[in-house]
Design a protein around this motif. Structure first.
Motif, short mmCIF file in Angstrom:
data_model
loop_
_atom_site.label_atom_id
_atom_site.label_comp_id
_atom_site.label_asym_id
_atom_site.label_seq_id
_atom_site.Cartn_x
_atom_site.Cartn_y
_atom_site.Cartn_z
N SER A 40 0.83 -1.22 0.00
CA SER A 40 0.00 0.00 0.00
C SER A 40 0.86 1.25 0.00
O SER A 40 0.55 2.24 -0.70
CB SER A 40 -0.92 0.00 1.22
OG SER A 40 -1.78 -1.11 1.20
N ILE A 43 2.23 1.82 -3.44
CA ILE A 43 1.16 2.29 -4.34
C ILE A 43 0.93 3.78 -4.13
O ILE A 43 0.81 4.55 -5.09
CB ILE A 43 -0.12 1.49 -4.13
CG1 ILE A 43 0.05 0.05 -4.66
CG2 ILE A 43 -1.31 2.15 -4.84
CD1 ILE A 43 -1.14 -0.85 -4.40
N ASP A 44 0.86 4.19 -2.85
CA ASP A 44 0.65 5.62 -2.54
C ASP A 44 1.80 6.46 -3.07
O ASP A 44 1.61 7.61 -3.48
CB ASP A 44 0.50 5.81 -1.03
CG ASP A 44 -0.78 5.18 -0.49
OD1 ASP A 44 -1.71 4.98 -1.30
OD2 ASP A 44 -0.84 4.89 0.71
N ALA A 46 3.39 5.78 -5.72
CA ALA A 46 3.39 5.62 -7.18
C ALA A 46 4.73 5.09 -7.68
O ALA A 46 5.24 5.49 -8.73
CB ALA A 46 3.05 6.95 -7.88
N VAL A 51 6.28 -1.59 -6.17
CA VAL A 51 4.99 -2.26 -5.98
C VAL A 51 5.08 -3.71 -6.47
O VAL A 51 4.59 -4.63 -5.82
CB VAL A 51 3.87 -1.51 -6.73
CG1 VAL A 51 2.57 -2.32 -6.73
CG2 VAL A 51 3.61 -0.16 -6.09
N VAL A 78 -4.79 -4.75 -6.49
CA VAL A 78 -3.55 -4.31 -7.12
C VAL A 78 -3.69 -4.28 -8.64
O VAL A 78 -2.99 -3.53 -9.34
CB VAL A 78 -2.38 -5.23 -6.69
CG1 VAL A 78 -2.33 -6.51 -7.50
CG2 VAL A 78 -1.04 -4.49 -6.79
N LYS A 80 -6.14 -3.05 -10.28
CA LYS A 80 -6.61 -1.71 -10.64
C LYS A 80 -5.43 -0.75 -10.76
O LYS A 80 -5.37 0.09 -11.67
CB LYS A 80 -7.60 -1.20 -9.59
CG LYS A 80 -8.93 -1.91 -9.58
CD LYS A 80 -9.87 -1.28 -8.55
CE LYS A 80 -11.23 -1.97 -8.56
NZ LYS A 80 -12.15 -1.40 -7.57
N TYR A 81 -4.49 -0.86 -9.82
CA TYR A 81 -3.31 0.01 -9.87
C TYR A 81 -2.47 -0.29 -11.11
O TYR A 81 -2.04 0.63 -11.83
CB TYR A 81 -2.47 -0.17 -8.62
CG TYR A 81 -1.13 0.53 -8.69
CD1 TYR A 81 -1.04 1.91 -8.57
CD2 TYR A 81 0.04 -0.19 -8.91
CE1 TYR A 81 0.18 2.57 -8.67
CE2 TYR A 81 1.27 0.45 -9.01
CZ TYR A 81 1.33 1.83 -8.88
OH TYR A 81 2.54 2.47 -8.99
N TYR A 82 -2.25 -1.56 -11.39
CA TYR A 82 -1.48 -1.93 -12.59
C TYR A 82 -2.17 -1.42 -13.86
O TYR A 82 -1.50 -1.02 -14.83
CB TYR A 82 -1.32 -3.44 -12.67
CG TYR A 82 -0.31 -4.02 -11.69
CD1 TYR A 82 0.82 -3.29 -11.32
CD2 TYR A 82 -0.48 -5.29 -11.15
CE1 TYR A 82 1.75 -3.80 -10.43
CE2 TYR A 82 0.45 -5.81 -10.25
CZ TYR A 82 1.56 -5.06 -9.89
OH TYR A 82 2.48 -5.58 -9.02
N GLN A 84 -4.03 1.29 -14.14
CA GLN A 84 -3.80 2.74 -14.23
C GLN A 84 -2.40 3.04 -14.75
O GLN A 84 -2.18 4.03 -15.45
CB GLN A 84 -3.98 3.38 -12.85
CG GLN A 84 -5.41 3.34 -12.34
CD GLN A 84 -5.52 3.77 -10.88
OE1 GLN A 84 -4.53 4.07 -10.23
NE2 GLN A 84 -6.73 3.77 -10.36
N GLU A 85 -1.45 2.17 -14.41
CA GLU A 85 -0.05 2.38 -14.83
C GLU A 85 0.26 1.71 -16.16
O GLU A 85 1.42 1.69 -16.59
CB GLU A 85 0.89 1.84 -13.75
CG GLU A 85 0.76 2.54 -12.40
CD GLU A 85 1.15 4.00 -12.47
OE1 GLU A 85 2.11 4.31 -13.22
OE2 GLU A 85 0.51 4.83 -11.80
#
Length: 601
Positions: A40, A43-44, A46, A51, A78, A80-82, A84-85
């Motif tokens: 986390s 992720i925060d 970035a 990550v 995770v 969702k984060y991938y 976005q990136e």
């Protein structure tokens, strides 16, 4: 006394064991939480690379400890984060692991994971793999009896089959979704099912059936006391879709125009930008077909200059591409070449950015899928190697004589595997290079075709202007002849003056038809319309050469008067000629001859 001491010892042992188990569980729980907290924090921050490291560590710990439910839920987060990136490799790796190893236990998190993985498969054209994942979701919801969820999965299957080109299967799934929602109490899905089915039918040119389902949805929403949630958006969308169909029919075009305007203004004011853009594009096409370029440009500019449009993020700028393209077409048809070029440059720059990003994402996904396959092969080969090494040790204990042969065999196997991997990678690079060359060649051919189409359109316009210019010259000469005839018919005493006027009339007659210009004009018509004349000859052999020439002039959009002047015949003769041609073409009265001839190649 001894009995009491024994009981005390047993109690103390039980308490010690309970404390030990409790402590172990707390340590275990604390360690998992610490691992996830590391993920986390990265992720925060970035920090994509960190990550990956942190989550791989967390995931491996969950796998070792059998924490399947926790791992599946965190893969979803995770992922969702991938996304976005734009990180495809890690996302595909963990999604695929979840589907293969975790989702057999029917965790709810797996529903979303399968959907996201199916979206990635669709992006690279793997329709069958996507269908297999969605069908697993469908089976799960059928067992649960969730009608709304079943409907959503039917929608997904229908859209995949439509993209795949299997329209019969797509229609079947849309109809199944409609049958399910008719048994449910969900107003949202009842309307959504009718809208989706209507959109599909309109895309496959079943316009009357599509209008029927759009009207059903509108009537259902209008029957409700109040519209809540997404229902106003649904109503605007249905009206816009229905309007897009109605403007195609003369008797309902005005109603369709009103519905599309409602849809456009609702989308712009309520933040549904794409909804408003789509309605504006349909309106612009409608106005352009009517020759109303002012309103065709007005609705598009209203969208472009709306405050909400100006606030679009860079990631959503691609939604302006169709607006600029329609403005380019409007200005091109209108004859404003400079403005058309300006809008085309705006369209082309945004379109190239979108296509470049799409191609980059597609290549990244394909690369990730291939790397996943290679990693799986390498992992399997590593396991095989480890197994061989263990067998080798056992055999070494039994008989040292076989040691050298085993080592040699394992080494040879490794060399072959490495050679196969290197060869496979070389083949992949070669395949990508060939694919890029083919795509570049296709793009060059497409640009060449577009260039020829634009040149042909301009040449056709010049030819029409040339014909009108000749017609005007003919009209002027005819008027001169009439006026000179009137002068000659008056009473004159001077015979010599009358002879001079008679000479002028004779000169006018001799120059009524500008032969060289008409010959050049006829040659240009035949050059531009040779395919058209061939088609006419094959489909309608009863047409004479004169009929085909008149058809060519009609196709240019010339009026009866202009054609009569060009042919040096009476206006009535051309009307009769058009009547005979219409009979030979067997055209119904309501079909416009000009549009029919323009539609022929």
């Amino acid at each position: 006394m001894m009995s009491n001491s024994k009981n005390i010892l047993i109690l103390l042992g039980f308490l010690f064991l309970s404390h030990f188990i409790f402590t172990q569980k707390n340590q275990h729980k604390s360690h998992v939480e610490n691992l996830w907290n590391d993920v986390s924090l990265e992720i925060d921050a970035a920090n994509l690379s960190q990550v990956k490291i942190a989550f791989n560590k967390f995931g491996q710990y969950c796998i070792d400890e059998g924490l399947d439910s926790l791992l599946s839920s965190k893969i979803k987060l995770v992922g969702k984060y991938y996304a976005q990136e734009s990180e495809y490799f890690e996302r595909i790796k963990w999604y695929q692991y979840a589907v293969d190893s975790l989702c057999s236990k029917k965790f709810l998190h797996c529903i979303e994971i399968r959907r996201r993985l199916s979206d990635i498969f669709l992006y690279v054209g793997k329709h069958d793999s996507a269908i297999e994942l969605i069908k697993e979701n469908l089976d799960f919801f059928k067992n649960e009896g969730s009608l709304a969820a079943i409907t959503q999965e039917y929608f997904s299957l229908a859209e995949i089959q439509r993209d795949k080109g299997d329209f019969d299967m797509a229609l079947e799934y849309y109809e199944k979704a409609l049958a399910v929602v008719n048994e449910s109490n969900s107003p949202f899905y009842k309307v959504l099912a009718r809208n989706n089915l209507g959109v599909f039918l309109s895309q496959t040119n079943h316009l009357q059936e599509a209008a029927f389902y759009f009207r059903q949805g509108i009537e259902y929403l209008n029957s409700l006391d109040t519209l809540v949630g997404k229902q106003p958006n649904q109503l605007a969308l249905l009206k816009g879709n229905l309007g897009g169909i109605l403007i195609q029919y003369k008797d309902s075009a005005k109603v369709g125009e009103v519905l599309l305007k409602e849809d456009m203004h609702f989308g712009l004011e309520e933040g549904e930008i794409e909804l408003g853009f789509n309605a504006a594009i349909e309106l612009s096409k409608y106005y352009r077909d009517k020759g109303d370029y002012y309103n065709a440009n007005l609705v598009l500019n209203e969208c472009l200059h709306h405050p909400r449009t100006k606030k679009l993020s860079e990631l959503r700028q691609y939604s302006l591409v169709p607006l600029y393209y329609q403005l380019f077409l409007n200005k091109l048809d209108e004859g404003s070449t400079h403005s058309a070029l300006k809008y085309y440059n705006s369209y082309d720059s945004l379109n190239k950015i979108e296509e470049s990003q799409t191609e980059k994402n597609r290549i990244e996904i394909e690369k990730s899928l291939l790397e996943n396959i290679l990693n799986a092969q390498i992992s399997y080969q590593r396991q095989q190697k480890e197994l061989k090494e263990k067998e080798n040790k056992v055999l070494q204990e039994k008989n040292k004589y076989y040691q050298f042969r085993l080592i040699f065999g394992v080494s040879a196997l490794i060399i072959v595997i490495i050679a196969l991997i290197l060869y496979g990678r070389k083949r992949i690079v070669l395949f990508r290079t060939r694919k890029e060359l083919a795509e570049n060649r296709f793009e060059m051919e497409r640009l060449e075709r577009e260039k020829k189409e634009v040149e042909l359109k301009y040449k056709n316009k010049d030819l029409t202007d040339f014909a009108i210019d000749i017609s005007r010259k003919q009209d002027v000469l005819a008027e001169v002849k009439i006026r000179l005839s009137e002068i000659r018919n008056q009473k004159w005493d001077d015979d010599e003056y009358k002879d001079e006027i008679k000479s002028l009339i004779l000169y006018t007659n001799n120059n009524m038809i500008v032969d060289d210009q008409l010959k050049e004009f006829q040659e240009n018509i035949e050059e531009l319309n040779y395919k058209f004349f061939d088609t006419l000859k094959k489909q309608f052999p009863e047409l004479t050469e004169l009929d085909k020439q008149v058809c060519g002039l009609i196709r240019l959009g010339l009026s009866n008067k202009e054609i009569a002047t060009m042919r040096n015949v009476s206006y009535k003769a051309i009307r009769m000629s058009r009547y005979r041609i219409r009979k030979k073409l067997k055209l119904p009265a309501e079909l416009d001859m000009v549009e029919f001839l323009k539609s022929m190649e």
